[in-house]
Design an enzyme around this catalytic site. Structure first.
Site, short mmCIF file in Angstrom:
data_model
loop_
_atom_site.label_atom_id
_atom_site.label_comp_id
_atom_site.label_asym_id
_atom_site.label_seq_id
_atom_site.Cartn_x
_atom_site.Cartn_y
_atom_site.Cartn_z
N LYS A 195 -5.93 3.26 5.68
CA LYS A 195 -6.58 1.84 4.87
C LYS A 195 -5.86 2.00 3.29
O LYS A 195 -6.34 2.53 2.87
CB LYS A 195 -8.22 2.32 5.01
CG LYS A 195 -9.28 1.13 4.44
CD LYS A 195 -8.97 0.23 6.06
CE LYS A 195 -10.20 -1.06 5.35
NZ LYS A 195 -8.88 -2.02 4.36
N THR A 248 -16.74 -3.55 -5.02
CA THR A 248 -15.65 -2.76 -5.99
C THR A 248 -16.49 -3.23 -7.42
O THR A 248 -17.11 -2.08 -7.92
CB THR A 248 -14.44 -2.90 -6.07
OG1 THR A 248 -14.23 -3.60 -4.65
CG2 THR A 248 -13.83 -2.53 -7.17
N GLY A 284 -7.33 -6.69 0.71
CA GLY A 284 -6.90 -7.18 -0.11
C GLY A 284 -7.00 -6.26 -1.63
O GLY A 284 -7.21 -5.25 -0.85
N ASP A 285 -6.38 -6.93 -2.60
CA ASP A 285 -6.21 -6.20 -3.76
C ASP A 285 -6.03 -7.46 -5.16
O ASP A 285 -5.78 -8.42 -4.29
CB ASP A 285 -4.67 -4.62 -3.90
CG ASP A 285 -4.69 -4.18 -4.87
OD1 ASP A 285 -6.03 -2.88 -4.51
OD2 ASP A 285 -4.08 -4.28 -5.69
N SER A 309 -15.56 -2.48 2.57
CA SER A 309 -14.65 -2.37 3.30
C SER A 309 -14.62 -1.46 5.28
O SER A 309 -14.60 -2.22 5.99
CB SER A 309 -13.03 -2.01 3.76
OG SER A 309 -12.43 -3.52 2.90
N LYS A 351 -9.46 8.72 -2.66
CA LYS A 351 -10.64 7.39 -2.81
C LYS A 351 -11.28 7.76 -1.60
O LYS A 351 -12.39 7.56 -1.68
CB LYS A 351 -10.24 6.55 -3.41
CG LYS A 351 -11.03 5.15 -3.83
CD LYS A 351 -10.32 3.61 -3.71
CE LYS A 351 -9.82 3.58 -4.38
NZ LYS A 351 -9.13 2.49 -5.21
N LYS A 387 -1.41 1.67 1.34
CA LYS A 387 -1.64 1.01 1.05
C LYS A 387 0.20 -0.81 0.98
O LYS A 387 1.05 0.48 1.65
CB LYS A 387 -1.22 1.10 -0.91
CG LYS A 387 -1.68 -0.43 -1.88
CD LYS A 387 -3.64 -0.12 -2.11
CE LYS A 387 -4.16 -0.35 -2.39
NZ LYS A 387 -5.41 -0.66 -3.31
N1 GLU Z 1 -7.36 -2.65 -2.40
C1 GLU Z 1 -9.04 -1.94 -2.88
C2 GLU Z 1 -8.50 -0.38 -3.24
O1 GLU Z 1 -7.58 -0.71 -4.10
C3 GLU Z 1 -9.90 -2.21 -1.56
C4 GLU Z 1 -8.75 -1.71 -0.34
C5 GLU Z 1 -9.97 -1.69 0.94
O2 GLU Z 1 -10.82 -2.70 0.89
O3 GLU Z 1 -8.99 -1.09 2.08
O4 GLU Z 1 -9.45 0.01 -2.69
#
Ligand code: GLU
Length: 450
Positions: A89, A208, A164-165, A382, A113, A125
């Site tokens: 994830k 976030t 997303g990111d 998420s 995390k 990622k």
């Molecule tokens: N990109 C976000 C992070 O850095 C969210 C990742 C997600 O929701 O899977 O944690």
């Protein structure tokens, strides 16, 4: 300490030229020392050697046609880093700076995390060195479709669930999902951050930023402080920064800055969120345009930044929330924060402080909430989206927000308690790294040598 040196030396030869990745690994390994000294099983099971090596790395060509009928080619990535705790994830980042080092540092951070959220999700990622800035809607769509033409065979609701990111929001997730559905014929919960019209979760967009402020609230509570009336420096002007500002204002704090790639905006009376949202979410303009509405605000262009740092951290404020990108807060920036009596730094972005900045922050006894703990609210929500998709349910805003608050309070408590367990006072970097690592490492041991 030698195992840190050995690991980094090995990575430098087996995975050359990945400085951000070495930085993330070094920070984690540095914190793990007391745990590894008192628990020999991690060494026996070669957990360090295994955890720094992604389970699988996918790199692929992304060809697409721009609006002038020129062929463009980008490089796509998905790093499936660790699945000990659940399906991979983590987000997708579309930004010209994306390379194997950036995606691997992000994927590595994501493992710990995600573990800290207490939810069953592994770490991954991905992304591409594609610059969405200035592209038309049709170009974005064609790029996303081409990206998914390769990605679809690697993902699934119980295997790997991207989100997303930077550079990937609801629009991109929409195009990616449409192409996944067309290729597979399946309406799966295979991406998160989806639109509310078709499977997205309430609060995901805000999560976030809100989560980061909930984390700060828990931290300040412990210090006998509160957010009420505190001036806050926020960097960034994307999703994380906007919803950090929104929640700070709701809780009585006064955010006075934000920034984008063109410069820093300083509004001493407090950022006007409606203007900021209109600029960034509707009109997609540079921050300087804010001055057309608020002539009492100041804009500092990137060209005027101090040589060794960033204008936003040189402004006087009581709390700092780096919400832009990696290595945006240097040691020189941290020294100014300390001189100005900053109480706490809470990270909404991933690895926004350089290693020497973290040293300055901790030495100056500034309370520090590391990104992998403080920004875990996004990925946690998420997972709540995945849970709603899997059970074909839809929860209310309050229900999701309440769960997010509880998750962030638990993240804070476990990080703080772990720091105390290892006599590290309020060193939450150590607390976060040990608490996250221990869960993943113990699961890896129980699952055998895979
Ligand atoms: N990109 C976000 C992070 O850095 C969210 C990742 C997600 O929701 O899977 O944690």
């Amino acid at each position: 300490m030698t195992y840190i040196h050995e690991t980094i030396t090995r990575l430098k030869s087996t995975s050359p030229a990945q400085s951000e990745f070495y930085q993330a690994v070094e920070e984690v390994l540095d914190s793990l020392q007391p745990l590894l000294e008192s628990n020999e099983q991690y060494k026996r099971h070669a957990i360090i050697e295994r955890i720094v090596e992604p389970e699988r790395q996918i790199m692929f060509r992304v060809p697409w046609m721009d609006d002038e009928n020129n062929v463009q080619v980008n490089k796509g990535y998905r790093i499936e880093f660790n699945s000990a705790l659940g399906p991979y994830k983590g987000g997708l980042r579309f930004h010209p700076s994306v390379n194997a080092s950036i995606v691997k540092f992000l994927g590595f951070e994501q493992i710990f995390k995600n573990a800290l959220t207490g939810l069953p999700i592994g770490g991954g990622k991905g992304g591409a060195n594609f610059n969405p800035k200035g592209k038309s809607d049709s170009e974005i769509m064609r790029f996303c479709q081409s990206f998914m033409n390769e990605l679809y065979r690697h993902i699934g609701p119980t295997t790997d669930v991207p989100a997303g990111d930077i550079g990937v929001g609801a629009r991109e997730i929409g195009y990616l999902f449409g192409q996944y559905k067309r290729l597979t014929g399946r309406y799966d919960g295979v991406l998160t951050g989806k639109s509310l019209l078709w499977g997205g979760s309430l609060v995901r967009k805000e999560a976030t930023g809100y989560g980061c402020v909930y984390f700060a609230q828990n931290m300040l509570d412990d210090m006998g402080e509160s957010l009420e009336g505190k001036t806050c420096l926020v960097s960034g002007a994307g999703n994380v920064a906007i919803y950090t500002i929104e929640k700070l204002q709701q809780l009585g704090a006064v955010p006075i800055t934000c920034s984008d790639s063109s410069g820093t905006l300083h509004h001493p009376n407090g950022i006007d969120l409606a203007t900021l949202k209109d600029l960034k979410e509707v009109r997609h303009q540079r921050l300087k345009a804010y001055l057309e509405v608020h002539s009492d605000a100041e804009f500092i262009p990137v060209s005027d930044y101090p040589e060794d740092g960033h204008a936003v951290w040189r402004i006087d404020g009581q709390l700092a929330f780096p919400c832009a990108t990696q290595n945006e807060l240097t040691a020189a920036d941290a020294e100014v924060l300390a001189e100005n009596g900053c109480l706490a730094v809470v990270e909404g972005a991933n690895m926004p402080s350089t290693q020497s900045a973290v040293d300055v922050i901790l030495d100056a006894k500034i309370y520090y909430g590391p990104g992998k703990a403080a920004n875990a609210g996004g990925v946690a929500t998420s997972q709540l989206e995945m849970a709603q998709n899997a059970s074909m349910q839809r929860w209310s805003f309050e229900e999701v927000d309440d769960k997010l608050k509880t998750i962030m309070a638990n993240v804070y408590t476990s990080v703080r308690d772990t720091a105390l367990e290892f006599d590290a006072g309020n060193n939450l970097v150590l607390g976060a790294n040990i608490a996250g690592f221990r869960k993943v490492a113990d699961a890896m041991i129980e699952q055998g040598l895979v």
